[in-house]
Write a protein that holds these residues in place. Structure first.
Motif, PDB file in Angstrom:
ATOM      1  N   LEU A 104     -94.836 -23.495 -37.189  1.00 34.67           N
ATOM      2  CA  LEU A 104     -95.162 -23.322 -35.703  1.00 34.67           C
ATOM      3  C   LEU A 104     -95.007 -24.399 -35.001  1.00 34.67           C
ATOM      4  O   LEU A 104     -94.428 -24.190 -33.739  1.00 34.67           O
ATOM      5  CB  LEU A 104     -96.401 -22.814 -35.684  1.00 34.67           C
ATOM      6  N   PRO A 105     -95.338 -25.603 -35.246  1.00 30.08           N
ATOM      7  CA  PRO A 105     -94.855 -26.834 -34.610  1.00 30.08           C
ATOM      8  C   PRO A 105     -93.547 -26.941 -34.182  1.00 30.08           C
ATOM      9  O   PRO A 105     -93.031 -27.524 -33.110  1.00 30.08           O
ATOM     10  CB  PRO A 105     -95.594 -28.029 -35.049  1.00 30.08           C
ATOM     11  N   ALA A 106     -92.679 -26.773 -35.417  1.00 29.41           N
ATOM     12  CA  ALA A 106     -91.236 -26.885 -35.226  1.00 29.41           C
ATOM     13  C   ALA A 106     -90.839 -25.800 -34.114  1.00 29.41           C
ATOM     14  O   ALA A 106     -89.533 -26.183 -33.172  1.00 29.41           O
ATOM     15  CB  ALA A 106     -90.638 -26.626 -36.472  1.00 29.41           C
ATOM     16  N   THR A 107     -91.286 -24.709 -34.321  1.00 28.52           N
ATOM     17  CA  THR A 107     -90.792 -23.582 -33.253  1.00 28.52           C
ATOM     18  C   THR A 107     -91.077 -23.979 -31.883  1.00 28.52           C
ATOM     19  O   THR A 107     -90.388 -23.587 -30.870  1.00 28.52           O
ATOM     20  CB  THR A 107     -91.563 -22.217 -33.611  1.00 28.52           C
ATOM     21  N   GLY A 108     -92.345 -24.438 -31.449  1.00 19.63           N
ATOM     22  CA  GLY A 108     -92.838 -24.687 -30.322  1.00 19.63           C
ATOM     23  C   GLY A 108     -92.022 -26.032 -29.872  1.00 19.63           C
ATOM     24  O   GLY A 108     -91.601 -25.986 -28.818  1.00 19.63           O
ATOM     25  N   LEU A 109     -91.580 -26.864 -30.695  1.00 20.08           N
ATOM     26  CA  LEU A 109     -90.860 -28.086 -30.226  1.00 20.08           C
ATOM     27  C   LEU A 109     -89.391 -27.618 -29.782  1.00 20.08           C
ATOM     28  O   LEU A 109     -88.734 -28.192 -28.870  1.00 20.08           O
ATOM     29  CB  LEU A 109     -90.626 -29.135 -31.426  1.00 20.08           C
ATOM     30  N   VAL A 166     -87.820 -37.229 -40.912  1.00 26.69           N
ATOM     31  CA  VAL A 166     -87.199 -36.393 -40.241  1.00 26.69           C
ATOM     32  C   VAL A 166     -88.082 -36.116 -38.947  1.00 26.69           C
ATOM     33  O   VAL A 166     -87.696 -35.971 -37.822  1.00 26.69           O
ATOM     34  CB  VAL A 166     -86.926 -35.120 -41.106  1.00 26.69           C
ATOM     35  N   TRP A 167     -89.484 -35.927 -39.123  1.00 25.84           N
ATOM     36  CA  TRP A 167     -90.317 -35.263 -38.200  1.00 25.84           C
ATOM     37  C   TRP A 167     -90.524 -36.583 -37.164  1.00 25.84           C
ATOM     38  O   TRP A 167     -90.321 -35.981 -35.856  1.00 25.84           O
ATOM     39  CB  TRP A 167     -91.572 -35.129 -38.783  1.00 25.84           C
ATOM     40  N   PRO A 168     -90.647 -37.704 -37.502  1.00 25.99           N
ATOM     41  CA  PRO A 168     -90.741 -38.686 -36.273  1.00 25.99           C
ATOM     42  C   PRO A 168     -89.469 -38.675 -35.781  1.00 25.99           C
ATOM     43  O   PRO A 168     -89.600 -39.062 -34.313  1.00 25.99           O
ATOM     44  CB  PRO A 168     -91.087 -40.024 -37.283  1.00 25.99           C
ATOM     45  N   ALA A 169     -88.177 -38.668 -36.254  1.00 29.79           N
ATOM     46  CA  ALA A 169     -86.878 -38.749 -35.517  1.00 29.79           C
ATOM     47  C   ALA A 169     -86.868 -37.530 -34.278  1.00 29.79           C
ATOM     48  O   ALA A 169     -86.413 -37.722 -33.434  1.00 29.79           O
ATOM     49  CB  ALA A 169     -85.903 -38.806 -36.568  1.00 29.79           C
ATOM     50  N   ALA A 170     -87.347 -36.330 -34.869  1.00 33.63           N
ATOM     51  CA  ALA A 170     -87.420 -35.073 -34.184  1.00 33.63           C
ATOM     52  C   ALA A 170     -88.229 -35.330 -32.799  1.00 33.63           C
ATOM     53  O   ALA A 170     -87.727 -35.144 -31.917  1.00 33.63           O
ATOM     54  CB  ALA A 170     -87.597 -33.764 -34.725  1.00 33.63           C
ATOM     55  N   LEU A 171     -89.470 -36.005 -33.030  1.00 32.37           N
ATOM     56  CA  LEU A 171     -90.408 -36.171 -31.988  1.00 32.37           C
ATOM     57  C   LEU A 171     -89.860 -37.128 -31.015  1.00 32.37           C
ATOM     58  O   LEU A 171     -90.007 -37.020 -29.961  1.00 32.37           O
ATOM     59  CB  LEU A 171     -91.774 -36.755 -32.599  1.00 32.37           C
ATOM     60  N   GLY A 172     -88.857 -38.228 -31.610  1.00 34.32           N
ATOM     61  CA  GLY A 172     -88.725 -39.386 -30.653  1.00 34.32           C
ATOM     62  C   GLY A 172     -87.438 -38.888 -29.877  1.00 34.32           C
ATOM     63  O   GLY A 172     -87.586 -39.049 -28.414  1.00 34.32           O
ATOM     64  N   TRP A 173     -86.589 -38.131 -30.559  1.00 36.33           N
ATOM     65  CA  TRP A 173     -85.482 -37.609 -29.779  1.00 36.33           C
ATOM     66  C   TRP A 173     -86.026 -36.429 -28.714  1.00 36.33           C
ATOM     67  O   TRP A 173     -85.443 -36.592 -27.502  1.00 36.33           O
ATOM     68  CB  TRP A 173     -84.363 -37.087 -30.400  1.00 36.33           C
ATOM     69  N   SER A 174     -86.883 -35.857 -29.098  1.00 35.50           N
ATOM     70  CA  SER A 174     -87.598 -34.879 -27.989  1.00 35.50           C
ATOM     71  C   SER A 174     -88.172 -35.666 -26.940  1.00 35.50           C
ATOM     72  O   SER A 174     -87.988 -35.199 -25.783  1.00 35.50           O
ATOM     73  CB  SER A 174     -88.569 -33.839 -28.774  1.00 35.50           C
ATOM     74  N   ALA A 175     -88.842 -36.746 -27.141  1.00 38.51           N
ATOM     75  CA  ALA A 175     -89.548 -37.464 -26.173  1.00 38.51           C
ATOM     76  C   ALA A 175     -88.354 -38.061 -25.256  1.00 38.51           C
ATOM     77  O   ALA A 175     -88.824 -38.056 -23.931  1.00 38.51           O
ATOM     78  CB  ALA A 175     -90.520 -38.619 -26.820  1.00 38.51           C
ATOM     79  N   VAL A 176     -87.537 -38.472 -25.667  1.00 41.93           N
ATOM     80  CA  VAL A 176     -86.453 -39.132 -24.814  1.00 41.93           C
ATOM     81  C   VAL A 176     -85.975 -38.038 -24.156  1.00 41.93           C
ATOM     82  O   VAL A 176     -85.712 -38.244 -22.765  1.00 41.93           O
ATOM     83  CB  VAL A 176     -85.445 -39.627 -25.556  1.00 41.93           C
ATOM     84  N   LEU A 177     -85.928 -36.842 -24.555  1.00 36.80           N
ATOM     85  CA  LEU A 177     -85.099 -35.736 -23.705  1.00 36.80           C
ATOM     86  C   LEU A 177     -85.838 -35.133 -22.525  1.00 36.80           C
ATOM     87  O   LEU A 177     -85.599 -35.126 -21.368  1.00 36.80           O
ATOM     88  CB  LEU A 177     -84.741 -34.616 -24.440  1.00 36.80           C
ATOM     89  N   ILE A 178     -87.298 -35.290 -22.858  1.00 35.48           N
ATOM     90  CA  ILE A 178     -87.980 -34.699 -21.849  1.00 35.48           C
ATOM     91  C   ILE A 178     -88.296 -35.646 -20.770  1.00 35.48           C
ATOM     92  O   ILE A 178     -88.576 -35.204 -19.615  1.00 35.48           O
ATOM     93  CB  ILE A 178     -89.595 -34.430 -22.685  1.00 35.48           C
ATOM     94  N   VAL A 179     -88.718 -37.079 -21.158  1.00 33.71           N
ATOM     95  CA  VAL A 179     -88.974 -38.009 -20.108  1.00 33.71           C
ATOM     96  C   VAL A 179     -87.641 -38.377 -19.165  1.00 33.71           C
ATOM     97  O   VAL A 179     -87.847 -38.354 -18.072  1.00 33.71           O
ATOM     98  CB  VAL A 179     -89.214 -39.265 -20.706  1.00 33.71           C
ATOM     99  N   ALA A 180     -86.532 -38.462 -20.017  1.00 34.85           N
ATOM    100  CA  ALA A 180     -85.262 -38.729 -18.954  1.00 34.85           C
ATOM    101  C   ALA A 180     -84.882 -37.386 -18.152  1.00 34.85           C
ATOM    102  O   ALA A 180     -84.696 -37.497 -16.768  1.00 34.85           O
ATOM    103  CB  ALA A 180     -84.080 -38.825 -19.982  1.00 34.85           C
ATOM    104  N   THR A 181     -85.182 -36.069 -18.461  1.00 34.63           N
ATOM    105  CA  THR A 181     -84.842 -35.007 -17.793  1.00 34.63           C
ATOM    106  C   THR A 181     -85.873 -34.846 -16.545  1.00 34.63           C
ATOM    107  O   THR A 181     -85.500 -34.155 -15.550  1.00 34.63           O
ATOM    108  CB  THR A 181     -85.183 -33.839 -18.733  1.00 34.63           C
ATOM    109  N   PHE A 182     -87.408 -35.060 -17.071  1.00 38.54           N
ATOM    110  CA  PHE A 182     -88.193 -34.913 -15.919  1.00 38.54           C
ATOM    111  C   PHE A 182     -88.094 -35.714 -14.660  1.00 38.54           C
ATOM    112  O   PHE A 182     -87.961 -35.540 -13.423  1.00 38.54           O
ATOM    113  CB  PHE A 182     -89.803 -34.994 -16.603  1.00 38.54           C
TER     114      PHE A 182
END
Length: 343
Positions: free
Chosen positions: A230-235, A313-329
């Motif tokens: 479920l967290p992976a689907t939400g991410l 793997v999970w920390p790397a996924a969260l890190g890449w997602s955080a970079v994407l969200i902050v940069a895009t916003f």
């Protein structure tokens, strides 16, 4: 014959001694004098007494502005500065998700129009995916010296997930350019167009899910359910929204972005563990975390295939997602007001 009404008044001569049929307008001391054929004598200005009788303001009075009627919308044009960029961007997101039902309807309409007149309709996507899995599964299992019963479910799920990633990236480049007429015609939040493209790709992904289910049932593979699904689907859903927004902004400003993204997608298809399992790398698996697609795919693929997932793997996924969200916003907050002029 010529008639003159004063040194400062217009004089017009005609053949029959009358004033010609050409109006003359002379402005003096804030009033106008008009001459026409209907009245050969000039219209003198009103005196102070006549203006008072007509309840008009005197000549020296300042013009009075009519009060704004109540209940009418007022548009305040105020330049954005500082933190207001982020406030208005957040308000755009709020208005877009408030009209999420409209985005869902537009996405569903896009799917129907794309396959209008087709017999199978969107299920052509399902048939295409099934044929590709059947053709590539046996061949690559032989080339990689891997058991078909293990490799085919892995390949099926990987291809379906990558199809969603590649389709989202390529269609995301035309998010705002494809909706240019709607942007110019109606005042709508930009996030609504992003939601439309994201939901459209989710619907396409849903048509490929039966292929994965059929392969898993055929080879008697039972998914290893975990709380991380479920967290992976939400991410994935959050990353899909912000990836579409980022590529939509870049695609609206630079028209070279779509072919660049298409080329990078083909290269990353072979670099990312899609056709081959990451367990085939005996050394250097940590270098795979530099690939932004691998952690996101692995957190959703490993629970279904039963593969052992690295703890990083999970920390790397969260890190890449955080970079994407902050940069895009930040990019959207700064460039939001210019999108209508780019498309």
């Amino acid at each position: 014959m010529t008639r003159c009404f004063g040194p400062r008044w217009a004089c017009v001569a005609g053949y029959n001694g009358s004033i010609k049929s050409m109006p003359t307008l002379h402005k003096q001391a804030g009033f106008s004098i008009a001459l026409n054929t209907m009245n050969s004598t000039p219209t003198l200005p009103d005196t102070q007494e006549e203006r008072a009788a007509k309840k008009q303001p005197p000549l020296s009075a300042a013009p009075q502005h009519a009060p704004q009627p109540k209940g009418q919308p007022v548009l305040h044009l105020v330049p954005e500065r500082g933190f207001s960029y982020f406030v208005h961007a957040a308000q755009d997101f709020a208005r877009g998700f408030r009209h999420a039902r409209l985005g869902l309807t537009l996405a569903w309409l896009d799917i129907r129009l794309r396959y209008r007149g087709s017999i199978l309709g969107p299920f052509w996507l399902t048939a295409t995916t099934a044929i590709m899995v059947a053709a590539m599964g046996v061949l690559y299992a032989y080339l990689l010296n891997t058991d078909v019963h293990t490799y085919l479910p892995f390949l099926t799920l990987s291809l379906v997930l990558w199809g969603f990633v590649g389709g989202t990236m390529q269609e995301g480049c035309g998010t705002f350019t494809g909706a240019a007429r709607l942007i110019h015609a109606a005042r709508m939040p930009y996030s609504l167009h992003v939601l439309r493209v994201a939901v459209r790709n989710i619907l396409v992904f849903a048509h490929n899910v039966p292929v994965v289910a059929g392969v898993f049932l055929w080879f008697h593979v039972s998914p290893k359910w975990s709380w991380t699904v479920l967290p992976a689907t939400g991410l994935w859903l959050v990353d899909c929204f912000f990836a579409v927004l980022l590529l939509g902004i870049l695609g609206a400003r630079f028209r070279d972005v779509p072919p660049i993204v298409a080329s990078l997608t083909q290269v990353m298809f072979f670099v990312t563990p899609i056709l081959w399992s990451p367990q085939l790398m005996t050394t250097g698996q940590a270098w795979l975390l530099l690939d932004p697609f691998y952690p996101l795919i692995e957190i959703l693929r490993a629970p279904f295939t039963g593969d052992v997932m690295q703890t990083t793997v999970w920390p790397a996924a969260l890190g890449w997602s955080a970079v994407l969200i902050v940069a895009t916003f930040c990019l959207f907050a700064r460039m939001r007001t210019r999108l209508a002029y780019w498309v």
